[in-house]
Design a protein around this motif. Structure first.
Motif, PDB file in Angstrom:
ATOM      1  N   GLN A  28       0.811  -1.213   0.000  1.00 39.53           N
ATOM      2  CA  GLN A  28       0.000   0.000   0.000  1.00 39.53           C
ATOM      3  C   GLN A  28       0.848   1.269   0.000  1.00 39.53           C
ATOM      4  N   ALA A  29       2.110   1.130   0.321  1.00 40.09           N
ATOM      5  CA  ALA A  29       3.013   2.295   0.236  1.00 40.09           C
ATOM      6  C   ALA A  29       3.270   2.673  -1.221  1.00 40.09           C
ATOM      7  N   GLN A  30       2.947   1.759  -2.150  1.00 41.47           N
ATOM      8  CA  GLN A  30       3.211   1.987  -3.574  1.00 41.47           C
ATOM      9  C   GLN A  30       1.984   2.489  -4.344  1.00 41.47           C
ATOM     10  N   ILE A  31       0.868   2.702  -3.677  1.00 48.91           N
ATOM     11  CA  ILE A  31      -0.346   3.095  -4.390  1.00 48.91           C
ATOM     12  C   ILE A  31      -0.204   4.502  -4.964  1.00 48.91           C
ATOM     13  N   PRO A  32      -0.909   4.783  -6.075  1.00 49.70           N
ATOM     14  CA  PRO A  32      -0.721   6.063  -6.766  1.00 49.70           C
ATOM     15  C   PRO A  32      -1.255   7.285  -6.025  1.00 49.70           C
ATOM     16  N   THR A  33      -2.256   7.092  -5.170  1.00 47.18           N
ATOM     17  CA  THR A  33      -2.826   8.197  -4.401  1.00 47.18           C
ATOM     18  C   THR A  33      -2.790   7.818  -2.929  1.00 47.18           C
ATOM     19  N   SER A  34      -2.227   8.667  -2.104  1.00 44.40           N
ATOM     20  CA  SER A  34      -2.135   8.374  -0.673  1.00 44.40           C
ATOM     21  C   SER A  34      -3.426   8.784   0.025  1.00 44.40           C
ATOM     22  N   PRO A  35      -3.659   8.259   1.221  1.00 43.12           N
ATOM     23  CA  PRO A  35      -4.806   8.742   1.990  1.00 43.12           C
ATOM     24  C   PRO A  35      -4.787  10.257   2.179  1.00 43.12           C
ATOM     25  N   ASP A  36      -3.616  10.834   2.439  1.00 41.94           N
ATOM     26  CA  ASP A  36      -3.547  12.288   2.627  1.00 41.94           C
ATOM     27  C   ASP A  36      -3.963  13.041   1.365  1.00 41.94           C
ATOM     28  N   GLN A  37      -3.595  12.528   0.205  1.00 43.79           N
ATOM     29  CA  GLN A  37      -4.018  13.164  -1.045  1.00 43.79           C
ATOM     30  C   GLN A  37      -5.535  13.031  -1.228  1.00 43.79           C
ATOM     31  N   LEU A  38      -6.074  11.897  -0.855  1.00 41.99           N
ATOM     32  CA  LEU A  38      -7.527  11.721  -0.895  1.00 41.99           C
ATOM     33  C   LEU A  38      -8.204  12.716   0.038  1.00 41.99           C
ATOM     34  N   PHE A  39      -7.707  12.840   1.270  1.00 38.55           N
ATOM     35  CA  PHE A  39      -8.318  13.758   2.228  1.00 38.55           C
ATOM     36  C   PHE A  39      -8.251  15.199   1.728  1.00 38.55           C
ATOM     37  N   ALA A  40      -7.156  15.547   1.057  1.00 40.77           N
ATOM     38  CA  ALA A  40      -7.033  16.897   0.496  1.00 40.77           C
ATOM     39  C   ALA A  40      -8.089  17.122  -0.574  1.00 40.77           C
ATOM     40  N   ARG A  41      -8.335  16.104  -1.399  1.00 45.14           N
ATOM     41  CA  ARG A  41      -9.363  16.216  -2.439  1.00 45.14           C
ATOM     42  C   ARG A  41     -10.742  16.354  -1.814  1.00 45.14           C
ATOM     43  N   LEU A  42     -11.021  15.592  -0.782  1.00 43.17           N
ATOM     44  CA  LEU A  42     -12.304  15.696  -0.096  1.00 43.17           C
ATOM     45  C   LEU A  42     -12.483  17.092   0.498  1.00 43.17           C
ATOM     46  N   ALA A  43     -11.428  17.621   1.117  1.00 38.06           N
ATOM     47  CA  ALA A  43     -11.493  18.969   1.689  1.00 38.06           C
ATOM     48  C   ALA A  43     -11.734  20.008   0.598  1.00 38.06           C
ATOM     49  N   GLU A  44     -11.079  19.820  -0.536  1.00 35.07           N
ATOM     50  CA  GLU A  44     -11.258  20.727  -1.680  1.00 35.07           C
ATOM     51  C   GLU A  44     -12.719  20.760  -2.126  1.00 35.07           C
ATOM     52  N   LEU A  45     -13.398  19.632  -1.992  1.00 32.00           N
ATOM     53  CA  LEU A  45     -14.813  19.536  -2.365  1.00 32.00           C
ATOM     54  C   LEU A  45     -15.746  19.983  -1.237  1.00 32.00           C
ATOM     55  N   GLY A  46     -15.179  20.387  -0.099  1.00 29.98           N
ATOM     56  CA  GLY A  46     -15.982  20.816   1.033  1.00 29.98           C
ATOM     57  C   GLY A  46     -16.641  19.675   1.773  1.00 29.98           C
ATOM     58  N   ILE A  47     -16.020  18.503   1.697  1.00 28.27           N
ATOM     59  CA  ILE A  47     -16.581  17.303   2.320  1.00 28.27           C
ATOM     60  C   ILE A  47     -15.859  17.011   3.630  1.00 28.27           C
ATOM     61  N   ALA A  48     -16.631  16.937   4.705  1.00 27.53           N
ATOM     62  CA  ALA A  48     -16.076  16.611   6.019  1.00 27.53           C
ATOM     63  C   ALA A  48     -16.129  15.103   6.237  1.00 27.53           C
ATOM     64  N   THR A  49     -15.054  14.555   6.776  1.00 24.87           N
ATOM     65  CA  THR A  49     -14.991  13.123   7.092  1.00 24.87           C
ATOM     66  C   THR A  49     -14.329  12.955   8.452  1.00 24.87           C
ATOM     67  N   ARG A  50     -14.407  11.741   8.955  1.00 30.89           N
ATOM     68  CA  ARG A  50     -13.704  11.395  10.196  1.00 30.89           C
ATOM     69  C   ARG A  50     -13.011  10.062   9.959  1.00 30.89           C
ATOM     70  N   THR A  51     -11.710   9.993  10.278  1.00 33.92           N
ATOM     71  CA  THR A  51     -10.919   8.790  10.006  1.00 33.92           C
ATOM     72  C   THR A  51     -10.327   8.237  11.288  1.00 33.92           C
ATOM     73  N   VAL A  52     -10.377   6.922  11.420  1.00 35.00           N
ATOM     74  CA  VAL A  52      -9.743   6.241  12.548  1.00 35.00           C
ATOM     75  C   VAL A  52      -8.719   5.249  12.007  1.00 35.00           C
ATOM     76  N   ASP A  53      -7.655   5.045  12.758  1.00 35.73           N
ATOM     77  CA  ASP A  53      -6.641   4.048  12.430  1.00 35.73           C
ATOM     78  C   ASP A  53      -6.965   2.748  13.166  1.00 35.73           C
ATOM     79  N   HIS A  54      -6.614   1.632  12.556  1.00 35.80           N
ATOM     80  CA  HIS A  54      -6.802   0.326  13.181  1.00 35.80           C
ATOM     81  C   HIS A  54      -5.830  -0.652  12.529  1.00 35.80           C
ATOM     82  N   ASP A  55      -5.756  -1.859  13.049  1.00 36.56           N
ATOM     83  CA  ASP A  55      -4.924  -2.878  12.414  1.00 36.56           C
ATOM     84  C   ASP A  55      -5.443  -3.140  11.003  1.00 36.56           C
ATOM     85  N   PRO A  56      -4.578  -3.516  10.073  1.00 30.95           N
ATOM     86  CA  PRO A  56      -5.052  -3.874   8.731  1.00 30.95           C
ATOM     87  C   PRO A  56      -6.087  -4.991   8.804  1.00 30.95           C
ATOM     88  N   VAL A  57      -7.128  -4.871   7.988  1.00 35.70           N
ATOM     89  CA  VAL A  57      -8.176  -5.888   7.927  1.00 35.70           C
ATOM     90  C   VAL A  57      -8.278  -6.402   6.502  1.00 35.70           C
TER      91      VAL A  57
END
Length: 198
Positions: A28-57
Protein backbone atom coordinates in the motif's frame (compact mmCIF):
# COMPACT_ATOMS: atom_id res chain seq x y z
CA UNK A 1 -14.90 -2.29 4.68
CA UNK A 2 -13.46 -5.14 2.72
CA UNK A 3 -13.65 -6.57 -0.73
CA UNK A 4 -15.92 -9.57 -1.21
CA UNK A 5 -13.22 -11.73 -2.75
CA UNK A 6 -11.52 -11.78 0.65
CA UNK A 7 -14.76 -12.25 2.58
CA UNK A 8 -14.49 -16.00 3.02
CA UNK A 9 -10.73 -16.34 3.27
CA UNK A 10 -9.62 -18.42 6.29
CA UNK A 11 -8.10 -16.57 9.21
CA UNK A 12 -4.30 -16.69 9.06
CA UNK A 13 -2.16 -18.06 11.88
CA UNK A 14 -0.67 -15.32 14.11
CA UNK A 15 2.80 -15.62 12.52
CA UNK A 16 1.23 -15.57 9.05
CA UNK A 17 -0.87 -12.56 9.99
CA UNK A 18 2.22 -10.56 10.96
CA UNK A 19 3.74 -11.33 7.56
CA UNK A 20 0.43 -10.54 5.85
CA UNK A 21 0.24 -7.16 7.60
CA UNK A 22 3.83 -6.28 6.73
CA UNK A 23 3.30 -7.24 3.08
CA UNK A 24 0.04 -5.29 2.88
CA UNK A 25 1.54 -2.13 4.33
CA UNK A 26 4.51 -2.39 1.99
CA UNK A 27 2.22 -2.88 -1.03
CA UNK A 28 0.00 0.00 0.00
CA UNK A 29 3.01 2.29 0.24
CA UNK A 30 3.21 1.99 -3.57
CA UNK A 31 -0.35 3.09 -4.39
CA UNK A 32 -0.72 6.06 -6.77
CA UNK A 33 -2.83 8.20 -4.40
CA UNK A 34 -2.14 8.37 -0.67
CA UNK A 35 -4.81 8.74 1.99
CA UNK A 36 -3.55 12.29 2.63
CA UNK A 37 -4.02 13.16 -1.04
CA UNK A 38 -7.53 11.72 -0.90
CA UNK A 39 -8.32 13.76 2.23
CA UNK A 40 -7.03 16.90 0.50
CA UNK A 41 -9.36 16.22 -2.44
CA UNK A 42 -12.30 15.70 -0.10
CA UNK A 43 -11.49 18.97 1.69
CA UNK A 44 -11.26 20.73 -1.68
CA UNK A 45 -14.81 19.54 -2.36
CA UNK A 46 -15.98 20.82 1.03
CA UNK A 47 -16.58 17.30 2.32
CA UNK A 48 -16.08 16.61 6.02
CA UNK A 49 -14.99 13.12 7.09
CA UNK A 50 -13.70 11.39 10.20
CA UNK A 51 -10.92 8.79 10.01
CA UNK A 52 -9.74 6.24 12.55
CA UNK A 53 -6.64 4.05 12.43
CA UNK A 54 -6.80 0.33 13.18
CA UNK A 55 -4.92 -2.88 12.41
CA UNK A 56 -5.05 -3.87 8.73
CA UNK A 57 -8.18 -5.89 7.93
CA UNK A 58 -8.56 -8.33 5.07
CA UNK A 59 -12.00 -9.88 5.56
CA UNK A 60 -15.45 -8.78 6.72
CA UNK A 61 -15.01 -10.89 9.86
CA UNK A 62 -11.66 -9.28 10.72
CA UNK A 63 -13.14 -5.88 10.07
CA UNK A 64 -15.92 -6.50 12.58
CA UNK A 65 -13.40 -7.41 15.29
CA UNK A 66 -10.62 -4.92 14.62
CA UNK A 67 -12.30 -1.69 13.53
CA UNK A 68 -13.79 -0.96 16.95
CA UNK A 69 -17.19 0.58 17.55
CA UNK A 70 -17.75 2.73 14.50
CA UNK A 71 -21.34 3.90 13.99
CA UNK A 72 -22.99 3.80 10.60
CA UNK A 73 -22.88 1.50 7.59
CA UNK A 74 -19.99 -0.85 6.99
CA UNK A 75 -19.38 -1.99 3.44
CA UNK A 76 -17.87 -4.60 1.21
CA UNK A 77 -16.73 -3.90 -2.32
CA UNK A 78 -16.86 -6.11 -5.39
CA UNK A 79 -14.51 -5.36 -8.27
CA UNK A 80 -16.14 -7.17 -11.17
CA UNK A 81 -15.70 -7.65 -14.90
CA UNK A 82 -17.44 -9.46 -17.72
CA UNK A 83 -16.25 -11.11 -20.92
CA UNK A 84 -16.55 -7.84 -22.82
CA UNK A 85 -13.95 -6.31 -20.48
CA UNK A 86 -16.52 -4.02 -18.88
CA UNK A 87 -15.73 -3.38 -15.21
CA UNK A 88 -17.75 -2.37 -12.17
CA UNK A 89 -17.02 -1.43 -8.59
CA UNK A 90 -20.07 -2.45 -6.57
CA UNK A 91 -20.33 -1.17 -3.00
CA UNK A 92 -22.87 -2.83 -0.70
CA UNK A 93 -23.63 -3.06 3.00
CA UNK A 94 -21.32 -5.70 4.48
CA UNK A 95 -24.14 -8.08 5.50
CA UNK A 96 -25.74 -8.12 2.05
CA UNK A 97 -25.50 -11.39 0.13
CA UNK A 98 -25.05 -10.86 -3.59
CA UNK A 99 -26.16 -13.20 -6.37
CA UNK A 100 -23.57 -12.52 -9.08
CA UNK A 101 -25.76 -13.96 -11.84
CA UNK A 102 -28.70 -11.69 -10.97
CA UNK A 103 -26.34 -8.74 -10.46
CA UNK A 104 -24.76 -9.34 -13.86
CA UNK A 105 -28.18 -9.22 -15.50
CA UNK A 106 -28.99 -5.96 -13.69
CA UNK A 107 -25.70 -4.34 -14.65
CA UNK A 108 -25.68 -5.37 -18.30
CA UNK A 109 -29.41 -5.36 -18.94
CA UNK A 110 -29.13 -8.77 -20.58
CA UNK A 111 -29.27 -12.46 -19.82
CA UNK A 112 -26.60 -13.25 -22.43
CA UNK A 113 -22.95 -14.26 -21.99
CA UNK A 114 -21.88 -10.69 -21.26
CA UNK A 115 -23.98 -10.82 -18.08
CA UNK A 116 -21.62 -13.37 -16.52
CA UNK A 117 -19.45 -11.59 -13.95
CA UNK A 118 -16.15 -12.60 -12.41
CA UNK A 119 -13.88 -10.91 -9.90
CA UNK A 120 -11.11 -8.73 -11.29
CA UNK A 121 -7.56 -9.85 -10.55
CA UNK A 122 -5.23 -8.06 -8.14
CA UNK A 123 -3.24 -6.82 -11.15
CA UNK A 124 -6.35 -5.41 -12.81
CA UNK A 125 -7.43 -3.87 -9.52
CA UNK A 126 -4.13 -2.01 -9.20
CA UNK A 127 -4.11 -1.01 -12.87
CA UNK A 128 -7.56 0.57 -12.87
CA UNK A 129 -8.29 1.51 -9.25
CA UNK A 130 -4.82 1.81 -7.72
CA UNK A 131 -5.51 -0.26 -4.61
CA UNK A 132 -4.61 -3.72 -3.35
CA UNK A 133 -7.01 -6.53 -2.38
CA UNK A 134 -8.39 -5.88 1.08
CA UNK A 135 -8.35 -2.10 0.53
CA UNK A 136 -11.01 -1.90 -2.20
CA UNK A 137 -13.17 1.17 -1.64
CA UNK A 138 -15.43 3.55 -3.53
CA UNK A 139 -12.77 6.21 -2.93
CA UNK A 140 -10.55 4.30 -5.38
CA UNK A 141 -12.34 5.88 -8.34
CA UNK A 142 -9.98 8.83 -7.73
CA UNK A 143 -7.40 6.71 -9.58
CA UNK A 144 -9.62 5.80 -12.55
CA UNK A 145 -8.98 8.95 -14.56
CA UNK A 146 -10.02 7.26 -17.82
CA UNK A 147 -13.42 6.28 -16.41
CA UNK A 148 -13.07 2.60 -17.25
CA UNK A 149 -14.80 1.35 -14.10
CA UNK A 150 -18.51 1.95 -13.54
CA UNK A 151 -19.56 2.71 -9.96
CA UNK A 152 -22.59 0.99 -8.40
CA UNK A 153 -23.98 1.76 -4.94
CA UNK A 154 -26.45 -0.29 -2.95
CA UNK A 155 -29.46 2.01 -2.43
CA UNK A 156 -29.57 0.93 1.22
CA UNK A 157 -26.26 2.74 1.80
CA UNK A 158 -27.80 6.07 0.81
CA UNK A 159 -30.10 5.77 3.83
CA UNK A 160 -27.44 5.21 6.53
CA UNK A 161 -25.27 8.01 7.89
CA UNK A 162 -22.34 7.72 7.96
CA UNK A 163 -20.90 5.21 5.51
CA UNK A 164 -17.52 3.81 6.57
CA UNK A 165 -14.96 3.09 3.84
CA UNK A 166 -11.23 2.52 3.61
CA UNK A 167 -9.38 5.64 2.44
CA UNK A 168 -7.36 3.62 -0.14
CA UNK A 169 -5.60 1.57 2.57
CA UNK A 170 -6.98 -1.18 4.80
CA UNK A 171 -5.58 0.11 8.09
CA UNK A 172 -7.84 3.17 8.28
CA UNK A 173 -11.59 3.70 8.08
CA UNK A 174 -13.19 6.95 6.99
CA UNK A 175 -16.76 7.93 7.86
CA UNK A 176 -18.56 10.02 5.25
CA UNK A 177 -22.16 11.14 4.84
CA UNK A 178 -23.85 9.19 2.02
CA UNK A 179 -24.73 12.38 0.14
CA UNK A 180 -21.09 13.45 0.36
CA UNK A 181 -19.94 10.06 -0.92
CA UNK A 182 -22.17 10.53 -3.96
CA UNK A 183 -20.85 14.10 -4.33
CA UNK A 184 -17.28 12.79 -4.34
CA UNK A 185 -18.05 10.05 -6.86
CA UNK A 186 -19.72 12.54 -9.18
CA UNK A 187 -16.83 15.00 -8.83
CA UNK A 188 -14.46 12.21 -9.88
CA UNK A 189 -16.53 11.47 -12.99
CA UNK A 190 -18.09 8.31 -11.56
CA UNK A 191 -21.73 9.17 -10.95
CA UNK A 192 -22.97 5.99 -9.30
CA UNK A 193 -25.71 3.76 -10.52
CA UNK A 194 -27.84 3.30 -7.40
CA UNK A 195 -29.50 -0.10 -7.35
CA UNK A 196 -31.83 -2.02 -5.08
CA UNK A 197 -29.73 -5.09 -4.36
CA UNK A 198 -32.18 -7.04 -2.18
Amino acid sequence: MTDMAAETAPAPKPEDRAAQIAAAIAAQAQIPTSPDQLFARLAELGIATRTVDHDPVFTVEESRHLRGELPGAHIKNLFLRNRKEEMWLVTVEEERRIDLKALGQKLTGTTGGDAKLSFGSAERLMQYLGVVPGAVTPFAVINDKAGKVKMVLDRHLTEIDPVNAHPLVNYKSTAIAPADLVKFLEAEGHKPQILDLD
